[in-house]
Write a protein that holds these residues in place. Structure first.
Motif, mmCIF file in Angstrom:
data_model
loop_
_atom_site.group_PDB
_atom_site.id
_atom_site.type_symbol
_atom_site.label_atom_id
_atom_site.label_comp_id
_atom_site.label_asym_id
_atom_site.label_seq_id
_atom_site.Cartn_x
_atom_site.Cartn_y
_atom_site.Cartn_z
ATOM 1 N N THR A 34 0.956 -1.400 -0.087
ATOM 2 C CA THR A 34 0.112 0.115 -0.081
ATOM 3 C C THR A 34 0.918 1.277 0.090
ATOM 4 O OG1 THR A 34 -1.958 -1.222 1.017
ATOM 5 C CG2 THR A 34 -1.847 1.437 1.275
ATOM 6 N N ALA A 35 1.976 1.304 0.647
ATOM 7 C CA ALA A 35 2.948 2.501 0.670
ATOM 8 C C ALA A 35 3.489 2.630 -0.745
ATOM 9 C CB ALA A 35 4.055 2.129 1.700
ATOM 10 N N GLU A 36 3.579 1.585 -1.530
ATOM 11 C CA GLU A 36 4.263 1.794 -3.072
ATOM 12 C C GLU A 36 3.032 2.329 -3.735
ATOM 13 O OE1 GLU A 36 7.246 1.207 -3.858
ATOM 14 O OE2 GLU A 36 8.103 0.056 -2.258
ATOM 15 N N ARG A 37 1.797 1.633 -3.438
ATOM 16 C CA ARG A 37 0.555 2.222 -4.395
ATOM 17 C C ARG A 37 0.668 3.808 -3.993
ATOM 18 N NH1 ARG A 37 1.852 -1.856 -5.486
ATOM 19 N NH2 ARG A 37 3.048 -0.452 -6.886
ATOM 20 N N PHE A 38 0.844 4.223 -2.832
ATOM 21 C CA PHE A 38 0.586 5.598 -2.409
ATOM 22 C C PHE A 38 1.519 6.551 -3.223
ATOM 23 C CE2 PHE A 38 1.627 9.135 0.240
ATOM 24 C CZ PHE A 38 0.428 9.932 0.449
ATOM 25 N N ALA A 39 2.890 6.030 -3.319
ATOM 26 C CA ALA A 39 3.874 6.762 -3.955
ATOM 27 C C ALA A 39 3.598 6.846 -5.338
ATOM 28 C CB ALA A 39 5.268 6.163 -3.852
ATOM 29 N N GLU A 40 2.848 5.934 -5.959
ATOM 30 C CA GLU A 40 2.574 6.022 -7.474
ATOM 31 C C GLU A 40 1.223 6.950 -7.594
ATOM 32 O OE1 GLU A 40 1.476 2.136 -8.522
ATOM 33 O OE2 GLU A 40 3.661 1.394 -8.692
ATOM 34 N N TYR A 41 0.447 6.940 -6.783
ATOM 35 C CA TYR A 41 -0.891 7.911 -6.651
ATOM 36 C C TYR A 41 -0.270 9.449 -6.640
ATOM 37 C CZ TYR A 41 -3.765 10.776 -3.697
ATOM 38 O OH TYR A 41 -4.498 11.982 -3.146
ATOM 39 N N ALA A 42 0.841 9.489 -5.371
ATOM 40 C CA ALA A 42 1.354 10.978 -5.205
ATOM 41 C C ALA A 42 1.968 11.445 -6.387
ATOM 42 C CB ALA A 42 2.334 10.785 -3.959
ATOM 43 N N ASP A 43 2.764 10.530 -7.053
ATOM 44 C CA ASP A 43 3.534 10.961 -8.229
ATOM 45 C C ASP A 43 2.472 11.516 -9.341
ATOM 46 O OD1 ASP A 43 6.082 11.087 -9.954
ATOM 47 O OD2 ASP A 43 4.782 9.705 -11.287
ATOM 48 N N ALA A 44 1.335 10.712 -9.415
ATOM 49 C CA ALA A 44 0.368 11.118 -10.351
ATOM 50 C C ALA A 44 -0.188 12.612 -10.422
ATOM 51 C CB ALA A 44 -0.734 10.063 -10.617
ATOM 52 N N VAL A 45 -0.595 12.755 -8.939
ATOM 53 C CA VAL A 45 -1.113 13.958 -8.478
ATOM 54 C C VAL A 45 -0.008 15.290 -8.510
ATOM 55 C CG1 VAL A 45 -1.985 15.412 -6.502
ATOM 56 C CG2 VAL A 45 -2.495 13.093 -6.952
ATOM 57 N N PHE A 46 1.200 14.787 -8.274
ATOM 58 C CA PHE A 46 2.323 15.858 -8.460
ATOM 59 C C PHE A 46 2.391 16.391 -9.993
ATOM 60 C CE2 PHE A 46 4.739 13.786 -4.831
ATOM 61 C CZ PHE A 46 4.135 14.353 -3.967
ATOM 62 N N ARG A 47 2.452 15.396 -10.754
ATOM 63 C CA ARG A 47 2.445 15.661 -12.384
ATOM 64 C C ARG A 47 1.345 16.226 -12.878
ATOM 65 N NH1 ARG A 47 7.350 13.590 -13.782
ATOM 66 N NH2 ARG A 47 8.194 12.002 -12.322
ATOM 67 N N ALA A 48 0.083 16.131 -12.253
ATOM 68 C CA ALA A 48 -1.123 16.597 -12.803
ATOM 69 C C ALA A 48 -1.320 18.071 -12.514
ATOM 70 C CB ALA A 48 -2.408 15.776 -12.307
ATOM 71 N N LEU A 49 -0.687 18.476 -11.091
ATOM 72 C CA LEU A 49 -1.207 20.033 -10.508
ATOM 73 C C LEU A 49 0.306 20.600 -10.585
ATOM 74 C CD1 LEU A 49 -3.440 19.034 -7.595
ATOM 75 C CD2 LEU A 49 -3.929 19.732 -9.882
ATOM 76 N N GLY A 50 1.056 20.047 -11.070
ATOM 77 C CA GLY A 50 2.638 20.553 -10.953
ATOM 78 C C GLY A 50 2.959 21.634 -10.055
ATOM 79 N N ASP A 51 3.333 22.844 -10.329
ATOM 80 C CA ASP A 51 3.918 23.855 -9.800
ATOM 81 C C ASP A 51 2.688 24.692 -9.419
ATOM 82 O OD1 ASP A 51 6.684 23.094 -9.529
ATOM 83 O OD2 ASP A 51 7.016 24.056 -11.506
ATOM 84 N N ARG A 52 1.562 24.496 -9.336
ATOM 85 C CA ARG A 52 0.524 25.249 -9.079
ATOM 86 C C ARG A 52 0.046 25.053 -7.684
ATOM 87 N NH1 ARG A 52 -1.109 29.113 -11.722
ATOM 88 N NH2 ARG A 52 -3.444 28.744 -11.525
ATOM 89 N N VAL A 53 0.862 23.875 -6.931
ATOM 90 C CA VAL A 53 0.701 23.796 -5.397
ATOM 91 C C VAL A 53 1.777 23.935 -4.889
ATOM 92 C CG1 VAL A 53 -0.017 22.155 -3.717
ATOM 93 C CG2 VAL A 53 -1.417 22.207 -5.706
ATOM 94 N N PRO A 54 1.990 24.943 -4.305
ATOM 95 C CA PRO A 54 3.622 25.285 -3.487
ATOM 96 C C PRO A 54 3.595 24.590 -2.388
ATOM 97 C CG PRO A 54 2.002 27.130 -2.924
ATOM 98 C CD PRO A 54 1.118 26.209 -3.965
ATOM 99 N N VAL A 55 2.894 23.940 -1.795
ATOM 100 C CA VAL A 55 2.924 23.044 -0.548
ATOM 101 C C VAL A 55 2.257 21.838 -0.590
ATOM 102 C CG1 VAL A 55 3.001 23.145 2.183
ATOM 103 C CG2 VAL A 55 3.598 25.265 0.836
ATOM 104 N N TRP A 56 2.923 20.757 -0.321
ATOM 105 C CA TRP A 56 2.390 19.525 -0.224
ATOM 106 C C TRP A 56 2.336 18.924 1.010
ATOM 107 C CZ3 TRP A 56 -0.478 17.895 -4.485
ATOM 108 C CH2 TRP A 56 -0.034 18.499 -5.781
ATOM 109 N N LEU A 57 1.304 18.077 1.712
ATOM 110 C CA LEU A 57 1.583 17.545 2.828
ATOM 111 C C LEU A 57 1.152 16.154 2.558
ATOM 112 C CD1 LEU A 57 -0.546 19.822 5.259
ATOM 113 C CD2 LEU A 57 1.915 19.900 4.771
ATOM 114 N N THR A 58 2.034 15.167 3.198
ATOM 115 C CA THR A 58 1.930 13.463 2.844
ATOM 116 C C THR A 58 0.790 13.138 3.241
ATOM 117 O OG1 THR A 58 3.490 13.207 4.334
ATOM 118 C CG2 THR A 58 4.523 13.503 2.237
ATOM 119 N N ILE A 59 1.229 12.463 4.516
ATOM 120 C CA ILE A 59 0.152 11.839 5.374
ATOM 121 C C ILE A 59 -0.439 12.613 6.597
ATOM 122 C CG2 ILE A 59 -0.191 9.711 6.909
ATOM 123 C CD1 ILE A 59 0.594 9.014 3.854
#
Length: 497
Positions: free
Chosen positions: A196-221
């Motif tokens: 599940t931790a690996e799946r989360f990293a893949e999901y996070a990467d998809a969100v990062f690449r979709a929203l790009g630099d439009r989000v200045p701060v990300w919180l993980t868990i």
């Protein structure tokens, strides 16, 4: 320390803690058998009424230039639209639809209908003068079953939200996981499953690449401790499991997911900042005995150091590992290199403060301050100062953002339609003052997000508790700025008290 004492500590941790925005856990039994309590006459919303027309005195407490005042929400608590535009089922959909789990049988199916009313809510934020908005992204809205090709309609919703924030000069702060694990992943073992931790990293990467630099701060868990304690020790939150041994394996995998997401952002080449969101509870001895001091130290290990040490020191606290024992699933589940991943350098720490904990020599807890409608929450603003200065003292000058702080009040519109939540104003004023004092003593605090922007689905409490600056009439979805919202607008305008 004996196993019996450890179990008492775990029980008290689950009953006393979990903020959240935290963890409005629905623990009506916070005074359960065996828990020592002191008599408390007032709740945090029983403050003497103040005349609404009285001007707020200027205390001269100014925050640093550029300080970002904001508010916070989470996806399952406000969005609704549970079955729209390709969203999959989450553990909270399953949990809330299970009879007997949620007060009054409430669910987040509609919640505050933010999915359809986000533009109206963005205008409310603008009118309040918010500088920052902390929200969460629904994992099952992006990946219905927790893996595979991302759902474009889900990504488009968050892109519209982020664009709307920028149009109103409000900085987005996005949380990747606020407890709504896709049910398909839970069916495969959930956070007990390392995958599940690996799946989360893949999901996070998809969100990062979709929203790009439009989000200045990300919180993980968000609040891994709440998932551990309420979701896996006491079962008051999704997924509703009661297994202490599983709980701390879950803690490790949540921490691993955090580290993998940090690494995914770095690998993406994006310039956003990233860090964890931890609910921290200052722990104090209930008396001057050596037994209380020892029990408090271990209690602090489970409440705070288990999460802080792994991220900022690259090691789990040895006293907690010793207490868990070498045969625990967590200890045996840590692989070579895991703590290097977990301690991947972060840019900031999100702190969520709601309550202190007072620990007795036998591992019990006592109450020393008035409580809010959430019986686990003692009203102690000094705890805000103590936890902020402690983090800076013990872990260095990592930039800090407060991402949740608030309380529930019995908010009811008056005859004129207004909501006079004087107790919330008093609560926030006192906590803002404590944070200001911490800044003066060297804490690198850069923003403060009140929990919550809107009244919402409060987990096991359903819609029984109201935590918002904005009153929501759930039947009509009409929004009403409470007195605290008008007061907070003035705080933002003057950048202080």
């Amino acid at each position: 320390m004996s196993l019996l004492t450890r179990r008492r500590l775990l029980r008290r941790a689950a009953l006393s803690a979990t903020a959240a925005g935290a963890a409005r856990s629905g623990l009506a039994g916070a005074t359960a058998a065996g828990t020592a309590t002191s008599t408390v006459a007032l709740s945090g919303c029983d403050s003497p009424p103040e005349r609404t027309t009285d001007p707020e005195p200027d205390r001269g407490l100014r925050f640093p230039d550029g300080f970002a005042w904001g508010a916070a929400t989470s996806a399952y608590q406000i969005e609704g639209a549970a079955k729209e535009d390709g969203r999959g089922e989450s553990v909270w959909d399953t949990f809330s639809h299970t009879p007997g789990r949620i007060r009054n049988g409430d669910t987040g199916d509609v919640a505050a209908d933010h999915y359809h009313r986000y533009a109206q809510d963005l205008d409310l934020m603008r009118d309040l003068g918010l500088r920052s908005y902390r929200f969460s992204i629904s994992w099952p809205r992006i990946q219905a079953d927790g893996s595979g090709r991302p759902n474009q309609r889900g990504l488009d919703f968050y892109r519209r939200l982020v664009d709307g924030l920028h149009e109103r000069d409000i900085a987005p702060m996005a949380t990747l996981f606020h407890w709504d694990l896709p049910q398909a992943l839970q069916d495969a073992g959930g956070w007990e499953n390392r995958d599940t931790a690996e799946r989360f990293a893949e999901y996070a990467d998809a969100v990062f690449r979709a929203l790009g630099d439009r989000v200045p701060v990300w919180l993980t868990i968000n609040e891994p401790k709440t998932v551990v304690q309420n979701g896996y020790i006491w079962g008051h939150h999704a997924p509703g499991i009661r297994d202490e041994d599983a709980a701390y394996l879950v803690a490790h995998h949540l921490q691993l997911a955090h580290g993998l997401a940090v690494q995914a952002l770095r690998a993406s080449g994006l310039s956003g900042r990233i860090g964890p969101a931890l609910n921290l509870h200052p722990c104090y001895p209930a008396d001057d005995s050596t037994e209380s001091a020892a029990a408090t130290r271990l209690h602090d290990g489970y409440e705070n150091r288990l999460y802080l040490d792994s991220i900022f020191k690259g090691a789990y606290p040895q006293d907690v590992l010793d207490d868990l024992g070498p045969d625990s699933r967590m200890v045996s589940g840590v692989r070579d290199g895991d703590l290097k991943i977990i301690s991947s350098p972060v840019d900031l720490l999100a702190v969520q403060y709601y309550t202190p904990i007072y620990v007795t020599g036998d591992g019990g807890t006592v109450r020393k301050w008035p409580t809010s409608e959430a019986e686990w929450q003692q009203i102690y603003p000094e705890g805000m100062y103590d936890i902020l200065t402690r983090v800076t003292r013990d872990y260095g000058r990592v930039p800090i953002t407060i991402t949740e702080n608030g309380l529930p009040c019995p908010d009811v519109p008056g005859p004129d339609g207004t909501v006079d939540d004087a107790g919330r104003v008093t609560f926030l004023r006192d906590h803002f003052a404590a944070a200001h004092r911490a800044v003066g003593d060297g804490v690198p605090l850069e923003s403060y997000h009140v929990w919550s922007l809107l009244d919402n689905f409060e987990w096991a409490e359903g819609y029984e508790q109201r935590w918002g600056l904005v009153y929501v009439d759930y039947a009509s979805q009409r929004r009403v700025l409470k007195r605290s919202a008008h007061w907070y607008r003035d705080v933002i305008r003057r950048n202080g008290l």
